[in-house]
Structure formats: structure tokens, C-alpha cells
Design an enzyme around this catalytic site. Structure first.
Site, PDB file in Angstrom:
ATOM      1  N   SER A 219       9.538  -0.006   5.639  1.00 13.50           N
ATOM      2  CA  SER A 219      10.710  -1.074   5.338  1.00 13.50           C
ATOM      3  C   SER A 219      10.665  -2.211   6.329  1.00 13.50           C
ATOM      4  CB  SER A 219      11.942  -0.276   5.230  1.00 13.50           C
ATOM      5  OG  SER A 219      13.165  -1.006   4.829  1.00 13.50           O
ATOM      6  N   ASP A 285      11.340   0.753  -6.074  1.00 14.61           N
ATOM      7  CA  ASP A 285      11.796   0.248  -4.832  1.00 14.61           C
ATOM      8  C   ASP A 285      11.825  -1.146  -4.976  1.00 14.61           C
ATOM      9  OD1 ASP A 285      12.672  -0.046  -2.410  1.00 14.61           O
ATOM     10  OD2 ASP A 285      10.885   0.970  -1.500  1.00 14.61           O
ATOM     11  N   HIS A 319      13.752   4.313  -2.044  1.00 12.57           N
ATOM     12  CA  HIS A 319      13.120   3.650  -0.576  1.00 12.57           C
ATOM     13  C   HIS A 319      12.789   4.807   0.202  1.00 12.57           C
ATOM     14  CE1 HIS A 319      12.614   0.398   1.862  1.00 12.57           C
ATOM     15  NE2 HIS A 319      13.629   0.789   2.615  1.00 12.57           N
TER      16      HIS A 319
END
Length: 400
Positions: A219, A285, A319
Site C-alpha cells: 500500500s 483492489d 487490500h
């Protein structure tokens, strides 16, 4: 694991993973999971308890870090942490990633622990085929929604590419990477300076061995991974001072990575012969696809789809990093379907989320500290007792 030691250059992208991604090579599958686990350890070690005056730091010290995050037992790839990394930001939206303690005695209100630098032990070197220097960057604790609150504009990156260079990168990511705050405990120097100085030191220390540099993150941590990897190569930190012919490869394994820079950034990234990047993306995602106008993709991509796993509940976070690693363990590529090809415990999916089907009888969000760090005292009262790691013991600076 002998094949990983023999083929590490190929697994680290020497040929840009040609022929290895679909179907996913069994050694590469394990290799990706290995670096994903190192990224996951930054979440597992992060103190997110706002009631603690050490909120925003690592729960564990460098000395016993990997045993505390459960990466010692059954794991032949041994490392030891040499440096913790801290970051602040001067961007206007820095509060989107800085976790602040509620305590008036907080160690810091403007910086957080963002990851670490580690190096393979002798045992790890034997399993990996070389002395691997790894950098692991932590992402946010906010899930996939964090990116929508971040400013999207691109800006030059003079500290990386020089004042006259044309590549531009995401302003917020660049600020986290390069901001310093003189006088701020543990982050008076930027995360960039911290990591590059440590990389420089380790490359010199092990210059007479075969070495590699691997950067990993998820991320926001994946965005920092891409920036850090290109910075290392662009500024020659992968080359020993007196051995210019001995540049070591730099590989980025980036999970759920948002786009980082403009087309000029993508071009300069692809022109570095010692730099490789593999971006792992879950099909549903939203983070990897959130930045598009003016942004360019870099590296190679491995696409997984956790919806195909028969172990997972429908609608779970696409995610979550543990879900990603589960997906890597079982993906079958274009062939379709799902089958766990490596021995990865499905219980890890539920470490922080409610992801596994109830029939597997694994508690939801089972990784918690005992009593959330509260310890009973001799008089019967309870007190927050956080571990103070080695970096809390700072040298006393001489007064000028």
C-alpha cells in the site's frame, strides 16, 4: 530451498520474470511470499494503541524483532534488523498517515516508525544464495480508504533526480520519504537519509561478498518501496565505493502499490539496468488503480484474484496483505481456480480481519497483545507497560 539459493538472480527479476508469472513458478511463489511476510511484519510490530505513549513506534526491539513477529520458526530465511526507520511529513495532509498518541508524555506527535533495514544472517545467506540487504516499509493502518484523502498532485523530486531532472512523483509520497524535522526525536533526519546511510554502510561492510538489495512494502509502503528502490540505483548506493564494476541488483516487491510517478518517472525507472520491480495486484483492489491521470506504471505485474479462494468469505477486504499472500499461495493464473501450492497456513488470513469461512474455526482478528499491553502491578492496579526498544536510548548530545 536449494533451488532458491541457486536461482536467486532469476527470482529477483534478472530476466524480468519472463515465463515465471503464469503459471506462477513454485520457487517464485515462495519467494514473493517471503518478502510479503517481511512487509507484513511492519504491521504486526506497529504500536497502534493510542492510549500508549509509545503509539506509532515498534512494539519490539531490533534484537528480537523477527522472533516477536513470528518469522523465526520454520523459516530458513534468517535476517537481523540493523536499523529502524522513522518518518514525518511536511505535506498538508500528513495526518492521514501519522498516528498520534493520546498521552501528554507521547514519544512524538509528528513522526511514526515506518519500517526497517535488515541483512541476512549466515544461515539466511546459505538459504538465499547471497547476502541479502532488505528494506521493509510499513503501509497505513487505515485499509484501502486512505488514498482518497491524499493529495494527488505530482511534483519534482530533486533530492532523488537532481534539480534539473524532469521526472515527477506523487507529492505526498515524496514528502513522507524526504521530510525531516530537526530536533524531532528519531526523525530529525528524513526517512530517505536514514535508509540510504544504512544501505551505504551495509554495502561497504559486505562488499567482498555477493550481495543484493531487496525493498518490499504494501500500500503506502509499496509506494515508498518503488521510490526507495529507484533512489538507491539513481544515486549509486548499490555500488561499493572502490568497486564500480560490482553493482548489486536492486529488486522491489510491491504489494497493492498505487502508481507513483509520471511517464518520465516510468521511463527513467525502466532505463536502470540493475533495477527491477514486481508489483502484485489483487484483481478487485482499488488502490493500485486509484491514481491514473498523469501517472505511469512501472515494472512487471502479477495479478491474483482472492475471490477464487474456496477458503475465504465473500466480500472480504481485497487490500489486506495477508489476503494477498494467501492469494499468491494459491493463484492458478489464466488457468483459473485456486489451489494452495505452498505450505502457507490459512489461519494467517484471520490475523487482523474476519476473512476465513467459519467452518475453519479460526478466531477473528486473533493477533492481539495480552491484555492490550496492560500489566497488573503488585498492588493489584493495572498499568500500560509498553516495551521500550533500543532506539529509545538516545545518545546525549553535547551542548554547543
Amino acid at each position: 530451498m536449494g533451488s532458491i539459493a541457486r536461482n536467486w538472480r532469476v527470482l529477483s527479476g534478472q530476466s524480468k520474470w519472463e515465463g515465471l508469472l503464469d503459471p506462477l513458478n513454485i520457487d517464485l511463489r515462495q519467494y514473493i511470499i517471503h518478502y510479503g511476510q517481511l512487509a507484513q511484519s511492519t504491521y504486526d510490530a506497529f504500536n497502534s494503541e493510542k492510549a500508549s505513549k509509545y503509539a506509532g513506534k515498534s512494539l519490539y526491539g531490533k534484537r528480537d524483532f523477527f522472533s516477536k513477529v513470528a518469522l523465526e520458526n520454520g523459516n530458513p530465511f534468517k535476517y537481523f534488523v540493523t536499523k529502524f526507520l522513522y518518518a514525518t511529513s511536511k505535506a498538508s495532509d500528513h495526518e492521514k498517515f501519522i498516528l498520534k498518541s493520546l498521552s501528554k508524555d507521547a514519544w512524538s506527535m509528528e513522526s511514526n516508525w515506518m519500517g526497517y533495514v535488515a541483512v541476512a544472517t549466515d544461515e539466511g545467506k546459505a538459504a538465499l544464495g547471497r547476502r541479502d540487504i532488505v528494506v521493509a516499509w510499513r503501509g497505513t493502518i487505515q485499509g484501502s480508504e486512505w488514498l482518497k484523502d491524499f493529495h494527488f498532485h505530482l511534483a519534482p523530486a530533486p533530492q532523488i533526480f537532481g534539480d534539473d531532472a524532469s521526472p515527477q512523483i506523487h507529492h505526498g509520497f515524496y514528502s513522507i520519504y524526504t521530510s525531516d524535522n530537526p530536533g524531532l526525536q528519531l526523525a530529525d533526519s528524513s526517512a530517505r537519509n536514514q535508509v540510504l546511510n544504512e544501505i551505504r554502510r551495509l554495502v561497504e561492510q559486505y562488499k567482498n561478498e555477493e550481495i543484493s538489495i531487496t525493498v518490499t512494502g504494501h500500500s503506502l509502503g509499496a509506494a515508498l518501496t518503488i521510490i526507495n528502490a529507484v533512489d538507491i540505483v539513481a544515486n549509486g548506493l548499490n555500488i561499493p565505493k572502490e568497486q564500480p564494476q560490482k553493482a548489486c541488483p536492486v529488486t522491489a516487491f510491491a504489494f497493492a502499490c498505487p502508481r507513483v510517478g509520471d511517464p518520465n518517472f516510468g521511463k527513467i525507472f525502466s532505463n536502470f539496468k540493475d533495477l527491477r520491480a514486481l508489483l502484485i495486484r489483487n484483481e478487485t483492489d482499488i488502490v493500485p488503480k486509484s491514481l491514473f491521470l498523469g501517472y505511469s506504471e512501472v515494472g512487471e505485474e502479477l495479478v491474483i484474484d482472492t475471490r477464487k479462494s474456496m477458503y475465504l468469505k465473500s466480500g472480504i477486504s481485497s487490500h489486506n496483505l495477508e489476503a494477498y499472500l494467501h492469494g499468491v499461495a494459491g493463484t492458478q493464473g489464466r488457468k483459473g481456480g485456486f489451489n494452495l501450492e505452498v505450505n502457507r497456513d490459512i489461519a494467517l488470513v484471520n490475523k487482523r480481519i474476519d476473512g476465513l469461512k467459519d467452518e475453519y474455526l479460526v478466531p477473528v482478528a486473533w493477533r492481539v497483545r495480552e491484555n492490550k499491553g496492560m500489566v497488573q502491578q503488585l498492588d493489584g492496579t493495572w498499568k500500560m507497560m509498553d516495551h521500550i526498544n533500543e532506539d529509545d536510548i538516545l545518545p546525549i548530545r553535547a551542548k554547543v
